[in-house]
Design a protein around this motif. Structure first.
Motif, mmCIF file in Angstrom:
data_model
loop_
_atom_site.group_PDB
_atom_site.id
_atom_site.type_symbol
_atom_site.label_atom_id
_atom_site.label_comp_id
_atom_site.label_asym_id
_atom_site.label_seq_id
_atom_site.Cartn_x
_atom_site.Cartn_y
_atom_site.Cartn_z
ATOM 1 N N HIS A 35 -55.763 -22.409 -100.453
ATOM 2 C CA HIS A 35 -56.667 -22.103 -101.560
ATOM 3 C C HIS A 35 -55.940 -21.311 -102.640
ATOM 4 C CE1 HIS A 35 -60.312 -22.533 -98.632
ATOM 5 N NE2 HIS A 35 -59.597 -23.623 -98.751
ATOM 6 N N ASN A 36 -54.966 -20.538 -102.222
ATOM 7 C CA ASN A 36 -54.207 -19.724 -103.199
ATOM 8 C C ASN A 36 -52.780 -20.218 -103.370
ATOM 9 O OD1 ASN A 36 -56.219 -17.493 -103.634
ATOM 10 N ND2 ASN A 36 -55.984 -17.393 -101.438
ATOM 11 N N TYR A 37 -52.395 -21.186 -102.554
ATOM 12 C CA TYR A 37 -51.026 -21.725 -102.588
ATOM 13 C C TYR A 37 -49.974 -20.611 -102.472
ATOM 14 C CZ TYR A 37 -53.784 -25.471 -104.843
ATOM 15 O OH TYR A 37 -54.742 -26.403 -105.157
ATOM 16 N N ALA A 38 -50.231 -19.628 -101.618
ATOM 17 C CA ALA A 38 -49.276 -18.518 -101.446
ATOM 18 C C ALA A 38 -47.912 -19.057 -101.040
ATOM 19 C CB ALA A 38 -49.789 -17.570 -100.359
ATOM 20 N N GLN A 39 -46.884 -18.532 -101.651
ATOM 21 C CA GLN A 39 -45.527 -18.997 -101.346
ATOM 22 C C GLN A 39 -44.709 -17.935 -100.606
ATOM 23 O OE1 GLN A 39 -44.340 -22.369 -102.260
ATOM 24 N NE2 GLN A 39 -46.569 -22.440 -102.260
ATOM 25 N N ASN A 40 -45.300 -16.729 -100.465
ATOM 26 C CA ASN A 40 -44.626 -15.635 -99.746
ATOM 27 C C ASN A 40 -45.601 -14.968 -98.798
ATOM 28 O OD1 ASN A 40 -42.118 -15.495 -101.382
ATOM 29 N ND2 ASN A 40 -43.624 -15.102 -102.989
ATOM 30 N N PHE A 41 -45.046 -14.471 -97.702
ATOM 31 C CA PHE A 41 -45.905 -13.733 -96.770
ATOM 32 C C PHE A 41 -46.462 -12.477 -97.446
ATOM 33 C CE2 PHE A 41 -43.582 -16.422 -93.803
ATOM 34 C CZ PHE A 41 -44.571 -16.774 -92.895
ATOM 35 N N GLU A 42 -45.666 -11.867 -98.340
ATOM 36 C CA GLU A 42 -46.130 -10.619 -99.006
ATOM 37 C C GLU A 42 -47.424 -10.857 -99.786
ATOM 38 O OE1 GLU A 42 -42.275 -11.289 -100.312
ATOM 39 O OE2 GLU A 42 -42.668 -11.383 -98.169
ATOM 40 N N ASP A 43 -47.606 -12.075 -100.291
ATOM 41 C CA ASP A 43 -48.811 -12.356 -101.087
ATOM 42 C C ASP A 43 -50.097 -12.285 -100.262
ATOM 43 O OD1 ASP A 43 -47.103 -12.859 -103.139
ATOM 44 O OD2 ASP A 43 -47.266 -15.041 -103.054
ATOM 45 N N LYS A 52 -47.656 -10.815 -90.100
ATOM 46 C CA LYS A 52 -46.839 -11.539 -91.089
ATOM 47 C C LYS A 52 -45.384 -11.571 -90.640
ATOM 48 C CE LYS A 52 -48.560 -9.335 -94.804
ATOM 49 N NZ LYS A 52 -49.004 -9.016 -96.175
ATOM 50 N N GLU A 53 -44.921 -10.429 -90.110
ATOM 51 C CA GLU A 53 -43.515 -10.384 -89.663
ATOM 52 C C GLU A 53 -43.268 -11.324 -88.487
ATOM 53 O OE1 GLU A 53 -42.433 -5.898 -91.229
ATOM 54 O OE2 GLU A 53 -42.785 -6.221 -89.084
ATOM 55 N N GLU A 54 -44.243 -11.322 -87.607
ATOM 56 C CA GLU A 54 -44.143 -12.200 -86.429
ATOM 57 C C GLU A 54 -44.072 -13.665 -86.863
ATOM 58 O OE1 GLU A 54 -47.250 -12.993 -83.023
ATOM 59 O OE2 GLU A 54 -47.169 -10.850 -83.523
ATOM 60 N N LEU A 55 -44.948 -14.032 -87.784
ATOM 61 C CA LEU A 55 -44.968 -15.425 -88.243
ATOM 62 C C LEU A 55 -43.707 -15.765 -89.036
ATOM 63 C CD1 LEU A 55 -48.707 -15.803 -89.371
ATOM 64 C CD2 LEU A 55 -47.624 -16.927 -87.420
ATOM 65 N N ALA A 56 -43.265 -14.797 -89.847
ATOM 66 C CA ALA A 56 -42.091 -15.056 -90.701
ATOM 67 C C ALA A 56 -40.831 -15.307 -89.882
ATOM 68 C CB ALA A 56 -41.877 -13.892 -91.665
ATOM 69 N N GLN A 57 -40.816 -14.750 -88.659
ATOM 70 C CA GLN A 57 -39.647 -15.002 -87.807
ATOM 71 C C GLN A 57 -39.586 -16.453 -87.364
ATOM 72 O OE1 GLN A 57 -39.366 -12.279 -84.563
ATOM 73 N NE2 GLN A 57 -38.576 -10.663 -85.883
ATOM 74 N N LYS A 58 -40.763 -17.022 -87.149
ATOM 75 C CA LYS A 58 -40.808 -18.394 -86.627
ATOM 76 C C LYS A 58 -40.941 -19.447 -87.717
ATOM 77 C CE LYS A 58 -43.847 -17.174 -83.036
ATOM 78 N NZ LYS A 58 -45.059 -17.522 -82.383
ATOM 79 N N TYR A 59 -41.607 -19.074 -88.820
ATOM 80 C CA TYR A 59 -41.965 -20.097 -89.800
ATOM 81 C C TYR A 59 -41.545 -19.743 -91.222
ATOM 82 C CZ TYR A 59 -45.098 -21.575 -86.058
ATOM 83 O OH TYR A 59 -45.596 -21.964 -84.858
ATOM 84 N N LEU A 60 -41.292 -20.795 -91.977
ATOM 85 C CA LEU A 60 -41.194 -20.666 -93.429
ATOM 86 C C LEU A 60 -42.582 -20.938 -93.975
ATOM 87 C CD1 LEU A 60 -38.689 -23.534 -94.094
ATOM 88 C CD2 LEU A 60 -38.080 -21.142 -94.371
ATOM 89 N N ILE A 61 -42.786 -20.699 -95.270
ATOM 90 C CA ILE A 61 -44.022 -21.211 -95.857
ATOM 91 C C ILE A 61 -43.709 -22.591 -96.413
ATOM 92 C CG2 ILE A 61 -45.824 -20.895 -97.578
ATOM 93 C CD1 ILE A 61 -45.772 -17.956 -96.936
ATOM 94 N N ASN A 62 -43.098 -22.650 -97.568
ATOM 95 C CA ASN A 62 -42.862 -23.967 -98.179
ATOM 96 C C ASN A 62 -41.442 -24.450 -97.879
ATOM 97 O OD1 ASN A 62 -42.730 -26.237 -99.788
ATOM 98 N ND2 ASN A 62 -43.962 -25.322 -101.423
ATOM 99 N N PRO A 63 -41.295 -25.572 -97.190
ATOM 100 C CA PRO A 63 -39.952 -26.042 -96.842
ATOM 101 C C PRO A 63 -39.271 -26.814 -97.966
ATOM 102 C CG PRO A 63 -41.582 -27.532 -95.938
ATOM 103 C CD PRO A 63 -42.349 -26.454 -96.663
ATOM 104 N N MET A 64 -39.889 -26.881 -99.143
ATOM 105 C CA MET A 64 -39.217 -27.624 -100.223
ATOM 106 C C MET A 64 -39.345 -26.929 -101.564
ATOM 107 S SD MET A 64 -41.701 -30.967 -100.402
ATOM 108 C CE MET A 64 -40.888 -31.726 -99.036
ATOM 109 N N LYS A 65 -38.404 -27.242 -102.430
ATOM 110 C CA LYS A 65 -38.500 -26.684 -103.784
ATOM 111 C C LYS A 65 -38.253 -27.782 -104.820
ATOM 112 C CE LYS A 65 -33.797 -24.878 -104.200
ATOM 113 N NZ LYS A 65 -33.038 -24.698 -102.990
ATOM 114 N N ILE A 66 -38.846 -27.560 -105.983
ATOM 115 C CA ILE A 66 -38.715 -28.546 -107.056
ATOM 116 C C ILE A 66 -37.312 -28.433 -107.657
ATOM 117 C CG2 ILE A 66 -39.574 -29.229 -109.344
ATOM 118 C CD1 ILE A 66 -42.289 -27.910 -108.514
ATOM 119 N N VAL A 67 -36.571 -29.541 -107.704
ATOM 120 C CA VAL A 67 -35.258 -29.470 -108.341
ATOM 121 C C VAL A 67 -35.210 -30.261 -109.642
ATOM 122 C CG1 VAL A 67 -33.816 -28.889 -106.359
ATOM 123 C CG2 VAL A 67 -34.346 -31.285 -106.794
ATOM 124 N N LYS A 68 -36.189 -31.133 -109.825
ATOM 125 C CA LYS A 68 -36.200 -31.892 -111.071
ATOM 126 C C LYS A 68 -37.609 -32.410 -111.330
ATOM 127 C CE LYS A 68 -33.669 -35.394 -113.486
ATOM 128 N NZ LYS A 68 -32.329 -35.560 -113.904
#
Ligand code: SAH
Ligand code: SF4
Length: 359
Positions: A35-43, A52-68
């Motif tokens: 709903h908020n498209y959060a891209q960081n755990f801090e958000d 958040k720390e526990e999850l951040a150890q195991k998971y990324l949020i977004n596995p891709m980034k826009i390059v073009k």
């Protein structure tokens, strides 16, 4: 191969719930993600730091980034997205309808959009007309990487989570060759506490792996299918799509007849029109015969040429004559308007161009 870190987008709400205590945290995190498209755990403001720390150890949020990004005058935006292992795939933001305003300038109907997503890096099917096929097959996308394309494009276009969006699995790759991850992504899109995109709004396009069409049907996910038919006899179809040898036209038609579809809907047959190959009225006649008894609609696609191909784009007259023949004989038929024709819109073309530029 480097191990890829899983993404939170890989998790259904049930799976995330199993990892978060108390259970309601999973819904909150889903809210941040979809709903908020959060891209960081801090958000994620209301989530405890320890979780958040526990999850951040195991998971990324977004596995891709826009390059073009390539913008077309008709509102189409083509994205090249880079994955964790630096591989790239394409996704396309398609404007299907403009917004409508009344005399006072108030919006009475919002613009409608469709997102075209990729399911693999490359493709195994090897269609002779397809640029994606030229690079061979690299790997399947994970469910999270499929989900990430939709979140990334909605976010980039400030498209609110509760605004309707349609998804077409028509980017790079053969979705049914990656059925497990595809099915998982479809379920994650459908989550009511997430993006809430129903099966009806999702269309899986396939080059016709007939046995997998049956498998998808058995999963009863409520999605639509589009069949990339492109030819009416097996000889030409095998030239265009080599695996037609194993999954011939007849086997595809039979699988389509078994596929569960909403009675108000039709199965889409895509027919890529190539000059002097399949653009004649004899083919149109055979197509009408082939689709007799199926609630079908046909979408004619202009072959989109690229450097190095011998296939040619058909003339507009032949395209229209083909369409008129089908319509006269009772088939619903549209010609796919060449959205983003000025931005290398056909599958694989942005990626190819970028590789050339980088080289
Ligand atoms: N693999 C699936 C979905 C991805 S391809 C499939 O084949 O259906 C999505 C669509 O792009 C297919 O209908 C395919 O025929 C079409 N396509 C591929 N190359 C093209 C080209 N050069 N010009 C126009 N359409 C093309
Ligand atoms: Fe694969 Fe579809 Fe391209 Fe054929 S048209 S090679 S199935 S992506």
């Amino acid at each position: 191969m480097t191990a890829l870190k899983p993404s939170l987008y890989d998790l259904s709400l049930r799976e995330l719930t199993a990892q978060t205590k108390p259970a309601f945290r999973a819904k909150q995190i889903y809210g941040w993600l979809y709903h908020n498209y959060a891209q960081n755990f801090e958000d994620m403001k209301n989530i405890p730091k320890s979780l958040k720390e526990e999850l951040a150890q195991k998971y990324l949020i977004n596995p891709m980034k826009i390059v073009k990004k390539e913008l077309s005058s008709d509102g189409t935006i083509k994205y090249l997205l880079e994955l964790q292992d630096n591989k790239t795939v394409e996704a396309v933001w398609l404007k299907m309808k403009d917004e409508i305003k009344d005399d006072n300038g108030n919006i009475t109907q919002e613009a409608k959009y469709t997102i075209c997503v990729s399911t693999q890096v490359g493709c195994k099917v090897g269609c002779t007309f397809c640029l994606t096929a030229k690079g061979g097959f690299t790997r399947d996308l994970s469910a999270g990487e499929i989900v990430a394309q939709v979140v990334t494009l909605k976010n980039d276009n400030n498209h609110k989570h509760n605004r309707m969006i349609n998804i077409v699995y028509m980017g790079m790759g053969e979705p049914l060759d990656n059925l497990t991850n595809l099915a998982k992504a479809i379920e994650i899109f459908k989550e009511e506490d997430g993006l809430c995109i129903s099966g009806k709004r999702q269309t899986v396009s396939t080059s016709g792996l007939s046995t997998k069409i049956d498998k998808l049907g058995e999963m009863d996910l409520g999605v639509h299918i589009a069949i990339s038919l492109h030819a009416v006899d097996d000889e030409l179809r095998t030239e265009l799509i080599p695996m037609n040898k194993a999954h011939n036209i007849n086997s595809i038609i039979e699988a389509v007849k078994r596929f569960p579809i909403d009675t108000r809907k039709r199965v889409m047959f895509e027919y890529l029109v190539i000059k002097d190959k399949n653009d004649d009225l004899g083919s149109a006649k055979k197509l009408v015969k082939l689709l007799t008894g199926i609630k079908a609609k046909v979408n004619l696609i202009y072959f989109n040429p690229y450097p190095g191909t011998d296939y040619k784009r058909p003339s507009r007259e032949d395209m229209v004559a083909f369409q008129e023949y089908l319509v006269k004989h009772g088939l619903l038929c549209t010609i796919r308007d060449s959205k983003g024709i000025d931005i290398s819109a056909a599958c694989g073309q942005l990626k190819e161009k970028t590789q050339e530029e980088r080289a």
